[in-house]
Design a protein around this motif. Structure first.
Motif, PDB file in Angstrom:
ATOM      1  N   GLY A 157     -23.224  32.516   5.697  1.00  0.00           N
ATOM      2  CA  GLY A 157     -23.385  31.989   4.235  1.00  0.00           C
ATOM      3  C   GLY A 157     -22.291  31.869   3.257  1.00  0.00           C
ATOM      4  N   ILE A 158     -22.797  31.006   2.175  1.00  0.00           N
ATOM      5  CA  ILE A 158     -21.542  30.739   1.225  1.00  0.00           C
ATOM      6  C   ILE A 158     -22.154  30.919   0.080  1.00  0.00           C
ATOM      7  CG2 ILE A 158     -21.410  28.358   1.539  1.00  0.00           C
ATOM      8  CD1 ILE A 158     -18.143  28.854   1.588  1.00  0.00           C
ATOM      9  N   GLU A 183     -18.498  35.873  -4.133  1.00  0.00           N
ATOM     10  CA  GLU A 183     -17.445  35.348  -4.986  1.00  0.00           C
ATOM     11  C   GLU A 183     -16.007  35.850  -4.736  1.00  0.00           C
ATOM     12  OE1 GLU A 183     -14.707  34.561  -8.084  1.00  0.00           O
ATOM     13  OE2 GLU A 183     -15.806  36.572  -7.712  1.00  0.00           O
ATOM     14  N   GLY A 184     -15.041  35.115  -5.033  1.00  0.00           N
ATOM     15  CA  GLY A 184     -13.821  35.544  -4.610  1.00  0.00           C
ATOM     16  C   GLY A 184     -13.201  34.582  -3.407  1.00  0.00           C
ATOM     17  N   TRP A 185     -13.883  34.035  -2.712  1.00  0.00           N
ATOM     18  CA  TRP A 185     -13.416  33.186  -1.578  1.00  0.00           C
ATOM     19  C   TRP A 185     -12.660  31.911  -1.930  1.00  0.00           C
ATOM     20  CZ3 TRP A 185     -14.632  28.063  -0.445  1.00  0.00           C
ATOM     21  CH2 TRP A 185     -15.880  27.613  -1.090  1.00  0.00           C
ATOM     22  N   ALA A 244      -3.429  31.417   3.360  1.00  0.00           N
ATOM     23  CA  ALA A 244      -3.015  32.849   3.474  1.00  0.00           C
ATOM     24  C   ALA A 244      -4.237  33.878   3.668  1.00  0.00           C
ATOM     25  CB  ALA A 244      -2.059  33.524   2.354  1.00  0.00           C
ATOM     26  N   ASP A 245      -5.149  33.441   2.883  1.00  0.00           N
ATOM     27  CA  ASP A 245      -6.499  34.321   2.967  1.00  0.00           C
ATOM     28  C   ASP A 245      -7.441  34.005   3.854  1.00  0.00           C
ATOM     29  OD1 ASP A 245      -5.862  36.053   0.606  1.00  0.00           O
ATOM     30  OD2 ASP A 245      -6.794  34.864  -0.923  1.00  0.00           O
ATOM     31  N   TRP A 246      -7.340  32.613   3.876  1.00  0.00           N
ATOM     32  CA  TRP A 246      -8.274  32.137   4.926  1.00  0.00           C
ATOM     33  C   TRP A 246      -7.684  31.064   6.085  1.00  0.00           C
ATOM     34  CZ3 TRP A 246     -12.885  34.664   4.379  1.00  0.00           C
ATOM     35  CH2 TRP A 246     -13.237  34.956   2.995  1.00  0.00           C
ATOM     36  N   PRO A 247      -6.828  31.793   6.925  1.00  0.00           N
ATOM     37  CA  PRO A 247      -6.420  31.104   7.981  1.00  0.00           C
ATOM     38  C   PRO A 247      -7.068  30.386   8.720  1.00  0.00           C
ATOM     39  CG  PRO A 247      -6.250  33.350   8.604  1.00  0.00           C
ATOM     40  CD  PRO A 247      -6.826  33.474   7.321  1.00  0.00           C
ATOM     41  N   GLY A 248      -7.067  28.921   9.003  1.00  0.00           N
ATOM     42  CA  GLY A 248      -7.859  28.172   9.685  1.00  0.00           C
ATOM     43  C   GLY A 248      -8.927  27.649   8.695  1.00  0.00           C
ATOM     44  N   GLY A 249      -9.070  28.168   7.497  1.00  0.00           N
ATOM     45  CA  GLY A 249      -9.913  27.429   6.349  1.00  0.00           C
ATOM     46  C   GLY A 249     -11.387  28.161   6.721  1.00  0.00           C
TER      47      GLY A 249
END
Length: 541
Positions: free
Chosen positions: A119-120, A80-82, A98-103
């Motif tokens: 995993g997600i 959690e937090g993504w 900004a947290d996940w460049p490129g998604g």
């Protein structure tokens, strides 16, 4: 996850090894075969919701450089937090660039590029745990997948995720039914996998709500059996480890590819000693539980690394039979012996667990393990042989600790429960008593050693490997108590197992009987004149 206390968000997803799938098949998710308990790392215990691409990348790199990948750890679980619950006009999940460049596809690609699996995490309800219990990020409304199951699981699969863990904060708050909700999720995951050709394994996280061990094996690879093993801001606790271990004791539900999940490992977390780490790891290994590390891999000590990567302990957990170890004896309160059958003839893993507050000697009697003759004992932690023994192995076990060994000997008589036709309950010796004269009773079947009976060539019904079912005081009249006693070969300890389901005493000719045709837990077992009642019919496999 349970958020009644200072809430840590659910363990993120893990990725299953050994997947076998037909890409175009619209089969249930449970039909994707996972042959061993998932091993990997999850982000929550160390980082809570404060995660981003750099944090995950650093842990991926550390997992590989520390040798954990080579030891079998495959899964990098983004907890959690993504995601803060944002979606675009079409309803598709969006994340902070900004947290996940490129998604999210970019971090999945990085994980795959290291030879690992990704995993997600999401929630079964409309709002996830990050809404109800924000930890390190603002409250995140809409951070669950309810109403978007097909859309979200397909998006996860297209991003490249191999496994999805679905939490229960929203489901719990909304009063959803765990079984029907997770069935809908399982079906949705199967549809996504069929469309993309990427198997995506489901991990159920209802915290034991709805007794998932009764239904989850048909729809998922693993299912949480308990509340959290550690809550955000807490220190690691051996009492919590033992509570979660106990909650996962559902051996009938477990098989290769389907696992009771007592939650993530806290090996290497602050305040846990090396001895506690080994005990914790041993408990999970004897259970055949998923091994999902939660410590900071980049800063862990050499001692923690050695515990997590011990090949012989991992081999116990990863044994191909997929069995869960069960309690076989408890000679004194809190002094317990667990046995796990391993692949190969006459092989067991054995855990001697001392739950008390003082050191004590604990003995594993080989008869209770289903072994006879000379038995070789090995210490997997030190990779040393302890010697060969003939009746049992005794070790001094410190308080709140465990000793883990593997043993190899000759298979003895096979054991099985004796199940009453009328009651559906098992022939049981109360509280693992070994006292001569203890009367047998009915109790809910639980696969433990006080319900494991061997029918020997001498017509004895033997429990613990050395106690026999006995007609008390050689009684031959109605109401004679069926008790356990030291095996002695006498006729009052010999029984005929008959084709009509009755079990008759050789000496008395009377039938084993659930007294008064009662079916409740604790019903006493006696001898009685044979009749047509189902309280005298038993199944002995």
């Amino acid at each position: 996850m349970n958020w009644r206390r200072a809430g840590r968000l659910a363990a993120a997803v893990v990725i299953a090894a050994g997947i076998v799938s037909s890409p175009g098949a619209a089969a249930a998710a449970s039909n994707n075969v996972v042959t061993k308990p998932p091993m990997g790392w999850a982000s929550w215990n160390t980082f809570a919701a404060k995660i981003n691409y750099s944090v995950i990348k650093g842990q991926v790199d550390a997992l590989v450089s520390a040798g954990l990948k080579d030891a079998g750890y495959q899964y990098v679980n983004i907890d959690e937090g993504w995601w803060q619950g944002t979606r675009d006009a079409s309803g598709a999940i969006t994340v902070d660039a900004a947290d996940w460049p490129g998604g999210m596809a970019a971090i999945a690609d990085y994980i795959h590029g290291k030879g690992l699996k990704a995993g997600i995490y999401t929630d079964a309800g409309r709002d996830g745990c990050g809404y109800y219990y924000p930890t390190g990020r603002p409250a995140a409304p809409g951070s669950g997948s309810e109403g978007h199951y097909d859309q979200d699981f397909l998006q996860f699969s297209r991003w490249g995720f191999d496994f999805v863990k679905v939490d229960w904060c929203g489901g719990n708050a909304e009063g959803l039914n765990p079984q029907s909700t997770y069935q809908a999720i399982s079906d949705s995951v199967a549809r996504a996998s069929a469309q993309t050709g990427r198997p995506m394994i489901l991990s159920i996280c209802s915290w034991g709500n709805g007794s998932p061990w009764n239904w989850a094996p048909g729809m998922s690879t693993m299912w949480r059996t308990s509340q959290d093993i550690i809550y955000y801001g807490e220190s690691a606790s051996m009492d919590r480890v033992l509570t979660n271990f106990d909650s996962a004791q559902h051996p009938a539900a477990q098989s290769a590819g389907h696992y009771n999940d007592p939650d993530m490992l806290i090996v290497g977390m602050p305040s846990f000693t090396a001895a506690q780490n080994r005990t914790h790891m041993g408990l999970w290994a004897i259970s055949g539980a998923p091994l999902l590390a939660g410590n900071n891999l980049a800063t862990m000590s050499a001692e923690t690394r050695a515990i997590l990567s011990n090949r012989e302990v991992i081999a116990i957990d990863q044994d191909s039979l997929g069995r869960q170890g069960t309690k076989v004896t408890e000679d004194a309160t809190g002094l317990q012996v667990y046995s796990k059958t391993l692949s190969g003839t006459g092989k067991r893993a054995v855990l001697l667990l001392n739950r008390t507050t003082a050191a004590a000697n604990i003995t594993a009697r080989f008869g209770s393990l289903g072994l006879t003759g000379s038995v070789a004992v090995r210490d997997p932690w030190t990779a040393t042989d302890r010697g060969t023994f003939t009746t049992g192995y005794t070790a001094s076990v410190p308080a709140k600790s465990a000793v883990l060994v593997t043993v190899s000997g000759t298979e003895g008589p096979r054991t099985a429960p004796i199940v009453g036709k009328q009651s559906g309950r098992c022939l049981d010796i109360n509280n693992f008593s070994r006292a001569n004269g203890t009367q047998a009773q009915l109790w809910d079947c639980n696969s433990q050693g006080n319900q494991a009976w061997a029918y020997t060539s001498g017509k004895q019904l033997m429990v613990y490997g050395d106690k026999c079912l006995d007609a008390n005081n050689q009684g031959t009249v109605n109401g004679t108590a069926a008790v356990i006693w030291d095996c002695n070969g006498q006729a009052n300890q010999q029984w005929n197992v008959n084709s009509n389901g009755t079990i008759t005493g050789v000496q008395s000719g009377l039938c084993l009987d659930a007294y008064g045709a009662a079916t409740a837990n604790g019903t006493k077992i006696v001898l009685w004149a044979c009749g047509a009642g189902d309280n005298q019919r038993w199944t002995l496999t």
